[in-house]
Design a protein around this motif. Sequence first.
Motif, short mmCIF file in Angstrom:
data_model
loop_
_atom_site.label_atom_id
_atom_site.label_comp_id
_atom_site.label_asym_id
_atom_site.label_seq_id
_atom_site.Cartn_x
_atom_site.Cartn_y
_atom_site.Cartn_z
N LEU A 1 0.84 -1.20 0.00
CA LEU A 1 0.00 0.00 0.00
C LEU A 1 0.88 1.25 0.00
O LEU A 1 1.86 1.32 0.75
CB LEU A 1 -0.91 0.01 1.23
CG LEU A 1 -2.24 -0.73 1.12
CD1 LEU A 1 -2.89 -0.84 2.49
CD2 LEU A 1 -3.17 -0.02 0.16
N ARG A 2 0.53 2.21 -0.83
CA ARG A 2 1.25 3.47 -0.88
C ARG A 2 0.27 4.57 -0.50
O ARG A 2 -0.69 4.86 -1.23
CB ARG A 2 1.83 3.71 -2.28
CG ARG A 2 2.84 2.64 -2.71
CD ARG A 2 4.08 2.69 -1.84
NE ARG A 2 5.04 1.66 -2.19
CZ ARG A 2 5.19 0.50 -1.57
NH1 ARG A 2 4.37 0.23 -0.54
NH2 ARG A 2 6.11 -0.36 -1.92
N LEU A 3 0.50 5.18 0.64
CA LEU A 3 -0.45 6.13 1.23
C LEU A 3 -0.16 7.55 0.75
O LEU A 3 0.97 8.02 0.84
CB LEU A 3 -0.39 6.06 2.76
CG LEU A 3 -0.56 4.67 3.37
CD1 LEU A 3 -0.39 4.73 4.88
CD2 LEU A 3 -1.91 4.08 3.00
N ASN A 4 -1.20 8.21 0.27
CA ASN A 4 -1.12 9.61 -0.17
C ASN A 4 0.00 9.83 -1.18
O ASN A 4 0.70 10.85 -1.15
CB ASN A 4 -0.95 10.54 1.04
CG ASN A 4 -2.15 10.54 1.95
OD1 ASN A 4 -3.29 10.52 1.50
ND2 ASN A 4 -1.90 10.55 3.26
N LYS A 5 0.18 8.88 -2.06
CA LYS A 5 1.19 9.00 -3.12
C LYS A 5 0.52 8.74 -4.46
O LYS A 5 -0.53 8.10 -4.54
CB LYS A 5 2.33 7.99 -2.90
CG LYS A 5 3.16 8.23 -1.67
CD LYS A 5 4.28 7.20 -1.56
CE LYS A 5 5.12 7.42 -0.31
NZ LYS A 5 6.18 6.38 -0.19
N LYS A 6 1.15 9.23 -5.50
CA LYS A 6 0.69 8.99 -6.86
C LYS A 6 1.67 8.06 -7.56
O LYS A 6 2.86 8.06 -7.24
CB LYS A 6 0.57 10.31 -7.63
CG LYS A 6 -0.51 11.23 -7.08
CD LYS A 6 -0.63 12.48 -7.93
CE LYS A 6 -1.74 13.39 -7.40
NZ LYS A 6 -1.88 14.63 -8.22
N PRO A 7 1.19 7.26 -8.50
CA PRO A 7 2.11 6.36 -9.23
C PRO A 7 3.21 7.16 -9.90
O PRO A 7 2.95 8.21 -10.51
CB PRO A 7 1.20 5.68 -10.26
CG PRO A 7 -0.18 5.78 -9.68
CD PRO A 7 -0.21 7.07 -8.92
N PRO A 8 4.46 6.72 -9.79
CA PRO A 8 5.56 7.46 -10.42
C PRO A 8 5.44 7.46 -11.94
O PRO A 8 4.98 6.49 -12.54
CB PRO A 8 6.82 6.71 -9.95
CG PRO A 8 6.33 5.34 -9.60
CD PRO A 8 4.92 5.51 -9.10
N ALA A 9 5.88 8.54 -12.54
CA ALA A 9 5.80 8.68 -14.00
C ALA A 9 6.98 7.96 -14.65
O ALA A 9 7.93 8.58 -15.15
CB ALA A 9 5.77 10.15 -14.40
N ILE A 10 6.94 6.64 -14.60
CA ILE A 10 7.99 5.80 -15.17
C ILE A 10 7.35 4.81 -16.13
O ILE A 10 6.44 4.06 -15.74
CB ILE A 10 8.77 5.04 -14.07
CG1 ILE A 10 9.42 6.02 -13.09
CG2 ILE A 10 9.82 4.13 -14.69
CD1 ILE A 10 10.12 5.35 -11.93
N ASN A 11 7.78 4.82 -17.36
CA ASN A 11 7.30 3.88 -18.37
C ASN A 11 8.29 2.71 -18.47
O ASN A 11 9.46 2.92 -18.81
CB ASN A 11 7.14 4.55 -19.73
CG ASN A 11 6.13 5.68 -19.70
OD1 ASN A 11 5.15 5.61 -18.97
ND2 ASN A 11 6.36 6.71 -20.49
N PHE A 12 7.81 1.52 -18.14
CA PHE A 12 8.67 0.33 -18.13
C PHE A 12 8.08 -0.70 -19.08
O PHE A 12 6.92 -1.09 -18.93
CB PHE A 12 8.76 -0.23 -16.71
CG PHE A 12 9.44 -1.57 -16.62
CD1 PHE A 12 10.81 -1.67 -16.78
CD2 PHE A 12 8.71 -2.72 -16.39
CE1 PHE A 12 11.43 -2.90 -16.72
CE2 PHE A 12 9.32 -3.95 -16.31
CZ PHE A 12 10.69 -4.05 -16.47
#
Length: 399
Positions: A171-182
Motif C-alpha cells: 500500500l502506498r499512502l497519499n502517493k501517486k504512481p511514479p511517471a515511469i514507463n517500463f
Amino acid sequence: MSVLQKIADIEAEMARTQKNKATNAHLGLLKAKLAKLRASIVTESTKGAGGGGGGGGFEVSKTGDARVGFVGFPSVGKSTLLNKMTGQESEVAAYEFTTLTCVPGIFYHKGAKIQLLDLPGIIEGAKDGKGRGKQVISTAMSCSLILIVLDVMKSVVHKKKIEYELEGFGLRLNKKPPAINFTKREKGGLALSIAPGYALADCDEETIAQVLKEYRIMNAQVRVNCNATIDEFIDVVEGNRKYVPCLYVMNKIDQITIEELDIIAEIPHHVPICAHHEWNLDGLADTMWAYMALLRIYTKPKGQIPDYTAPVILPADKNSIEEFCVRIHKSLLEQFRVALVWGRSVKHNPQRCGKDHKLMDEDVVQIIKKIEADVRVPPSLPRASAVAPEAARAPTVER
C-alpha cells in the motif's frame, strides 16, 4: 531458512550498510530482493485464503458509491467511531481485540452512500501474517480511502508502525504512481532515458540494471519522467502496488490540552476528533469527501426540474458523460444521442455535449435518446466542439 528469516536478514544488512554513492547499487539490490520476498508472502496468503486452512477472510460485498476502511491498533476507538457515524452496532468494550471480524456500516454524506468497514486491530508484524494481519490489510487494499485511527496519546509512535506495516504489504499512502514507463522486450539490452529536467534521486543506470537482473529481466526500455527513487522503480517493476488516499484520525482529543493539540496539528493529512463525545465528526466527514474526490451529477428528466435529492456519484478521474450513462444503466449508452449540460463544465447553459465531455461537481445533465422521435432540440443552443452536426429532422406535427 524461512522467508521471514530471509526478510529479517536483509533488513538487518540494510540497517548496517552506510548510505552513500558507493553503496547505492548494493542497497538497490537488497531492496529488490526484499520486495520479491514480501511479494511471495502476499501470493501465498492469497492462495491460502480460498482453502479451509487459510482462515476466514474479512471481505464483505461492496455496496454504495465508495468504501472507507478503519485501520489501527486495538482499543483506539474504531468501533465507537463507526457506531457514531452509521448507527451500526459494533461491539465496544474496555479490553483489546473486541472486534474480531469486519463490521460494515453505511454512512450518507452529500447524497453519496459510503460503506464504512470497521476492521480488527492490527499488531506489529501484521504484514507477515501475525494477528490475521494479512486479511485486514488485504481488505484495506480494496478501499477508496483508508482512515488510520490513532490514539492521540500515542499518535506519532503508532503512525510510524502502521505505515511500516501497510507499506510492506504494497500500500502506498497519499502517493501517486511514479511517471515511469517500463516495457519488457525480447532483445536490445537495457535502454534508459530520462526526460529533460528530471534525474534519478538515489540510483544510476548500473543500479537499475542490477535490480532488473534480480528480476531476471535483461532486455527492457525504461523512460523516467520524474525525479524517481529506486523504491519507486521497484514498485513499477512489481506492478502490484495500490495507491490510496489516507487520513490520520487523531481520536480521544478530550484527553489532551490545547497546546498539545497545536503540536498534533503539524502532522499532515490529520483530523482531530473525539468519537465518544462526537467532536468534529462533521469536519471528518467533509475531509473524507475531499480526499475521496467524488462528484455529484444531478439528472434532469424531460420537461421537469432537476432532481437534487438523488445525485449520481462519479469519481473525479471517471467524470465523462459516457461514465455517467454507464453508472445509470449500460443500455443508456446504446440509446445515447446527445446530452444537455448545465453547470461549470460548459460555457453556455444548456450546452449540447457528446460522450467525451468531462463533467464537474454539481453539473445537471439531461440525456436525449435516439429512440425519442419527438425530441426537438432548439437549433439556437450552442454545440460542444466534440459533437458532430446532426442530420435534418422531420418537421413537428402539432396535435
